[in-house]
Design a protein around this motif. Structure first.
Motif, PDB file in Angstrom:
ATOM      1  N   SER A  88     -29.404 -16.834  46.404  1.00  8.68           N
ATOM      2  CA  SER A  88     -30.733 -16.240  46.244  1.00  8.68           C
ATOM      3  C   SER A  88     -31.316 -16.579  44.883  1.00  8.68           C
ATOM      4  O   SER A  88     -32.484 -16.963  44.767  1.00  8.68           O
ATOM      5  CB  SER A  88     -30.659 -14.724  46.429  1.00  8.68           C
ATOM      6  N   VAL A  89     -30.502 -16.438  43.838  1.00  9.81           N
ATOM      7  CA  VAL A  89     -30.980 -16.731  42.484  1.00  9.81           C
ATOM      8  C   VAL A  89     -31.439 -18.183  42.396  1.00  9.81           C
ATOM      9  O   VAL A  89     -32.524 -18.476  41.866  1.00  9.81           O
ATOM     10  CB  VAL A  89     -29.872 -16.453  41.443  1.00  9.81           C
ATOM     11  N   PHE A  90     -30.631 -19.102  42.918  1.00  7.90           N
ATOM     12  CA  PHE A  90     -30.994 -20.509  42.754  1.00  7.90           C
ATOM     13  C   PHE A  90     -32.183 -20.900  43.623  1.00  7.90           C
ATOM     14  O   PHE A  90     -32.982 -21.763  43.233  1.00  7.90           O
ATOM     15  CB  PHE A  90     -29.807 -21.427  43.056  1.00  7.90           C
ATOM     16  N   MET A 147     -38.013 -12.393  36.719  1.00  6.35           N
ATOM     17  CA  MET A 147     -39.178 -12.188  37.572  1.00  6.35           C
ATOM     18  C   MET A 147     -38.841 -12.006  39.049  1.00  6.35           C
ATOM     19  O   MET A 147     -39.625 -11.449  39.808  1.00  6.35           O
ATOM     20  CB  MET A 147     -40.144 -13.367  37.422  1.00  6.35           C
ATOM     21  N   HIS A 148     -37.653 -12.444  39.453  1.00  6.43           N
ATOM     22  CA  HIS A 148     -37.322 -12.416  40.880  1.00  6.43           C
ATOM     23  C   HIS A 148     -35.898 -11.900  41.065  1.00  6.43           C
ATOM     24  O   HIS A 148     -34.959 -12.674  41.228  1.00  6.43           O
ATOM     25  CB  HIS A 148     -37.474 -13.812  41.497  1.00  6.43           C
ATOM     26  N   ASP A 149     -35.768 -10.580  41.022  1.00  5.39           N
ATOM     27  CA  ASP A 149     -34.455  -9.981  41.191  1.00  5.39           C
ATOM     28  C   ASP A 149     -34.224  -9.653  42.659  1.00  5.39           C
ATOM     29  O   ASP A 149     -34.982 -10.059  43.538  1.00  5.39           O
ATOM     30  CB  ASP A 149     -34.314  -8.732  40.317  1.00  5.39           C
ATOM     31  N   ASN A 150     -33.151  -8.894  42.926  1.00  5.14           N
ATOM     32  CA  ASN A 150     -32.785  -8.607  44.316  1.00  5.14           C
ATOM     33  C   ASN A 150     -33.455  -7.362  44.875  1.00  5.14           C
ATOM     34  O   ASN A 150     -33.116  -6.919  45.974  1.00  5.14           O
ATOM     35  CB  ASN A 150     -31.265  -8.454  44.433  1.00  5.14           C
ATOM     36  N   GLY A 151     -34.390  -6.789  44.147  1.00  7.00           N
ATOM     37  CA  GLY A 151     -35.063  -5.582  44.607  1.00  7.00           C
ATOM     38  C   GLY A 151     -35.505  -4.736  43.437  1.00  7.00           C
ATOM     39  O   GLY A 151     -35.247  -5.074  42.274  1.00  7.00           O
ATOM     40  N   PRO A 152     -36.163  -3.625  43.700  1.00  5.43           N
ATOM     41  CA  PRO A 152     -36.749  -2.827  42.617  1.00  5.43           C
ATOM     42  C   PRO A 152     -35.762  -1.968  41.844  1.00  5.43           C
ATOM     43  O   PRO A 152     -36.095  -1.461  40.783  1.00  5.43           O
ATOM     44  CB  PRO A 152     -37.765  -1.950  43.359  1.00  5.43           C
ATOM     45  N   VAL A 153     -34.544  -1.761  42.390  1.00  2.92           N
ATOM     46  CA  VAL A 153     -33.574  -0.913  41.699  1.00  2.92           C
ATOM     47  C   VAL A 153     -32.225  -1.611  41.646  1.00  2.92           C
ATOM     48  O   VAL A 153     -31.955  -2.554  42.395  1.00  2.92           O
ATOM     49  CB  VAL A 153     -33.412   0.465  42.391  1.00  2.92           C
ATOM     50  N   THR A 154     -31.377  -1.137  40.758  1.00  2.00           N
ATOM     51  CA  THR A 154     -30.050  -1.725  40.581  1.00  2.00           C
ATOM     52  C   THR A 154     -29.101  -0.645  40.088  1.00  2.00           C
ATOM     53  O   THR A 154     -29.477   0.501  39.894  1.00  2.00           O
ATOM     54  CB  THR A 154     -30.120  -2.898  39.584  1.00  2.00           C
ATOM     55  N   VAL A 182     -35.284 -10.827  49.027  1.00  4.24           N
ATOM     56  CA  VAL A 182     -34.607 -12.121  49.040  1.00  4.24           C
ATOM     57  C   VAL A 182     -35.653 -13.219  49.066  1.00  4.24           C
ATOM     58  O   VAL A 182     -36.803 -12.990  49.453  1.00  4.24           O
ATOM     59  CB  VAL A 182     -33.670 -12.261  50.264  1.00  4.24           C
ATOM     60  N   PRO A 183     -35.289 -14.439  48.658  1.00  2.69           N
ATOM     61  CA  PRO A 183     -36.248 -15.544  48.743  1.00  2.69           C
ATOM     62  C   PRO A 183     -36.682 -15.773  50.182  1.00  2.69           C
ATOM     63  O   PRO A 183     -35.927 -15.511  51.119  1.00  2.69           O
ATOM     64  CB  PRO A 183     -35.448 -16.744  48.215  1.00  2.69           C
ATOM     65  N   ASN A 184     -37.876 -16.271  50.329  1.00  2.00           N
ATOM     66  CA  ASN A 184     -38.419 -16.545  51.656  1.00  2.00           C
ATOM     67  C   ASN A 184     -37.454 -17.427  52.455  1.00  2.00           C
ATOM     68  O   ASN A 184     -37.116 -18.530  52.056  1.00  2.00           O
ATOM     69  CB  ASN A 184     -39.771 -17.252  51.510  1.00  2.00           C
ATOM     70  N   ARG A 185     -37.005 -16.887  53.587  1.00  2.00           N
ATOM     71  CA  ARG A 185     -35.961 -17.567  54.357  1.00  2.00           C
ATOM     72  C   ARG A 185     -36.474 -18.747  55.166  1.00  2.00           C
ATOM     73  O   ARG A 185     -35.682 -19.564  55.637  1.00  2.00           O
ATOM     74  CB  ARG A 185     -35.278 -16.557  55.290  1.00  2.00           C
ATOM     75  N   LYS A 186     -37.789 -18.856  55.346  1.00  2.00           N
ATOM     76  CA  LYS A 186     -38.348 -19.946  56.146  1.00  2.00           C
ATOM     77  C   LYS A 186     -38.933 -21.068  55.287  1.00  2.00           C
ATOM     78  O   LYS A 186     -39.227 -22.149  55.800  1.00  2.00           O
ATOM     79  CB  LYS A 186     -39.424 -19.405  57.077  1.00  2.00           C
ATOM     80  N   ALA A 187     -39.120 -20.797  54.009  1.00  2.00           N
ATOM     81  CA  ALA A 187     -39.783 -21.773  53.138  1.00  2.00           C
ATOM     82  C   ALA A 187     -38.941 -23.040  52.978  1.00  2.00           C
ATOM     83  O   ALA A 187     -37.709 -22.998  52.962  1.00  2.00           O
ATOM     84  CB  ALA A 187     -40.056 -21.146  51.781  1.00  2.00           C
ATOM     85  N   LYS A 188     -39.631 -24.157  52.837  1.00  2.00           N
ATOM     86  CA  LYS A 188     -38.957 -25.442  52.681  1.00  2.00           C
ATOM     87  C   LYS A 188     -39.274 -26.064  51.323  1.00  2.00           C
ATOM     88  O   LYS A 188     -40.296 -25.763  50.707  1.00  2.00           O
ATOM     89  CB  LYS A 188     -39.367 -26.393  53.805  1.00  2.00           C
ATOM     90  N   ILE A 189     -38.370 -26.922  50.904  1.00  2.00           N
ATOM     91  CA  ILE A 189     -38.525 -27.666  49.653  1.00  2.00           C
ATOM     92  C   ILE A 189     -38.375 -29.153  49.971  1.00  2.00           C
ATOM     93  O   ILE A 189     -37.519 -29.547  50.773  1.00  2.00           O
ATOM     94  CB  ILE A 189     -37.452 -27.251  48.619  1.00  2.00           C
TER      95      ILE A 189
END
Length: 506
Positions: free
Chosen positions: A304-306, A357-364, A493-500
């Motif tokens: 997810s991070v990468f 800027m892009h963590d796994n959610g609003p709380v930890t 989580v990062p967009n699961r359908k997005a392509k690079i």
């Protein structure tokens, strides 16, 4: 089941649930001094719980805006969760000992660990000590293997032909690379390249998370009764044993025959686990469970991070030349080594900013209050025993008090701070590396239960980013547009359908 017995079972379950709901309602009345977000009265409590499932980030932001630096509560379907913001309260949560605020019990509840994974993981979590100590000490020695697997995995997964662009699903592609490189260290060749084994490691985490959410929708008294029927535990151990059983049995037999340091003993995670396991823990099922569990923590989080990093790189292509120049220069000077990765300051900064800027959610930092007297914060707020406390992460990561222009992505935010420090002799040691934690940067947690595998994760992330900027050109599906995250409840989580798009570097 005969009809009278079935009816009796249903009536008993209904009575147990009713008693539990009454107890929960009475407990809720005791919480009135702590402000609630999104709930008023028993009907509002349940509608608020449904709203939290769909709009958790907005509700957390609302609570932090209304009660800055304080504790507030949000409704879940069958309990309240307590959330704190501000440096003081977050640091108090992070610093509390396990016997007072338990991270193990917090994770046990959120993932229903005793049902979905197994109680042995919590009864003696020696695998965490192995991650924190032995694995971390061996990263430099093991880096050549990890680097080799990253290179081979990208070649195999991308399968590029010539200099043509190829569009691939970002998250699943990166997950394949991370799963292979992680398991090169965990179980070695050839298993780390076995497709069926890798699918198990990836799928097991998804199954655990989904089934835990289903179990959490049940009233607490019914969870240990119905939960085992949908748990992925048995299937995971069975399939894991198929792949790892002979290897583990061979290692144990070699040790019995030739001693602990037997000739040809591999320097990998299985060996380190066996070195630490005691008595009944030195069995195939126990080792398999710990391999499954450690893969859970490693593969999905790192992937997810990468993937977020790739989305940031392709939506901000202006950073590519400087990242490429640094990676090539350092590798030419020091080779592909862990030491070289430590000298890639811009890469480190880019990764840390993407995490901010892009963590796994609003709380930890989920914690369960273990002290029978409850947990008392320095401002006098008392959270009752048995309750669950979380710290805000996104609010702290986007606070103007913590970061200049926090809403703007600045890939070199931290490397510029390093350069400023180097220009000012006598300034304090630089403490904003990717693996450095603080109350302003909670991606790896903080203090008592900081992520034990963060050094492995950082090494993988840097090696993957350096490999990409040196060997490939990348682009987003739409120039300058970053795909939106997929959000459900407190999980992002990062967009699961997005392509690079990838192509071999020209």
């Amino acid at each position: 089941m005969e009809e009278p017995t079935y009816i009796l079972a249903c009536v008993s379950a209904a009575l147990v649930s009713a008693v539990w709901l009454l107890k929960t309602w009475r407990h809720n009345r005791q919480l009135n001094p702590i402000p609630a977000v999104g709930a008023s009265g028993i009907w509002g409590y349940y509608t608020g719980g449904l709203r939290y499932m769909l709009h958790a980030p907005e509700m957390v932001q609302e609570g932090c805006t209304l009660y800055p630096g304080k504790a507030f509560r949000v409704p879940r379907l069958f309990r309240w969760d307590f959330i704190v913001s501000g440096k003081t309260l977050i640091d108090e949560v992070a610093s509390a000992p396990e016997s007072i605020l338990s991270a193990l019990e917090g994770n046990k509840d959120s993932l229903k660990v005793d049902i979905t994974i197994g109680p042995e993981i919590l009864n003696h979590a020696y695998h965490i000590d192995v991650l924190r100590t032995t694995l971390t000490r061996n990263l430099a020695k093991c880096f050549p293997d990890i680097r080799d697997e990253i290179s081979c995995a990208f070649d195999d997964v991308l399968a590029l032909d010539g200099a043509e662009w190829k569009s691939v699903p970002a998250l699943s592609t990166i997950m394949s690379v991370v799963a292979r490189s992680t398991n090169r260290l965990f179980v070695g060749l050839p298993i780390c390249r076995n497709d069926d084994y890798l699918k198990l490691m990836v799928r097991y985490t998804i199954d655990v998370v989904i089934m835990a959410q289903v179990i959490n929708l049940m009233p607490a008294p019914l969870q240990p009764i119905l939960g085992p029927f949908i748990s992925p535990r048995s299937r995971g151990i069975r399939k894991g044993t198929t792949h790892l059983g002979p290897l583990i049995e061979h290692r144990i037999a070699q040790e019995k025959a030739f001693g602990r340091d037997w000739p040809g003993k591999p320097n990998d995670f299985i060996s380190w686990l066996l070195d630490s396991a005691q008595g009944s823990e030195r069995t195939v099922p126990d080792i398999v469970v710990r391999i499954l569990t450690t893969n859970m923590a490693a593969i999905h989080t790192t992937s997810s991070v990468f993937t977020h990093v790739l989305f940031d790189l392709t939506s901000h292509p202006e950073y590519m030349p400087a990242l490429r120049e640094e990676a090539e220069r350092v590798v030419q000077e020091l080779g592909w080594t862990k030491t070289a990765l430590g000298r890639m300051y811009r890469l480190d900064s880019f990764l840390r900013e993407s995490q901010r800027m892009h963590d796994n959610g609003p709380v930890t930092m989920t914690r369960k209050v273990m002290d029978p007297a409850g947990f008392t914060f320095s401002d006098g707020t008392v959270v009752p025993a048995g309750s669950f406390i979380n710290a805000t992460s996104r609010v702290e990561h986007f606070s103007p008090a913590n970061y200049e222009d926090p809403d703007d992505f600045d890939g070199f935010r931290f490397s510029k701070l390093r350069e400023e420090r180097e220009q000012n002799e006598g300034q304090a040691v630089f403490n904003k590396h990717m693996v450095t934690t603080s109350v302003e940067h909670l991606s790896f947690g903080h203090r008592t239960h900081v992520c034990p595998g963060r050094f492995l994760a950082a090494m993988q992330l840097k090696a993957m980013l350096a490999h990409i900027v040196i060997n490939y050109d990348v682009r987003s599906a739409t120039d300058g547009v970053r795909p939106p995250d997929d959000v459900f409840g407190i999980v992002a989580v990062p967009n699961r359908k997005a392509k690079i798009g990838f192509r071999k570097r020209l």
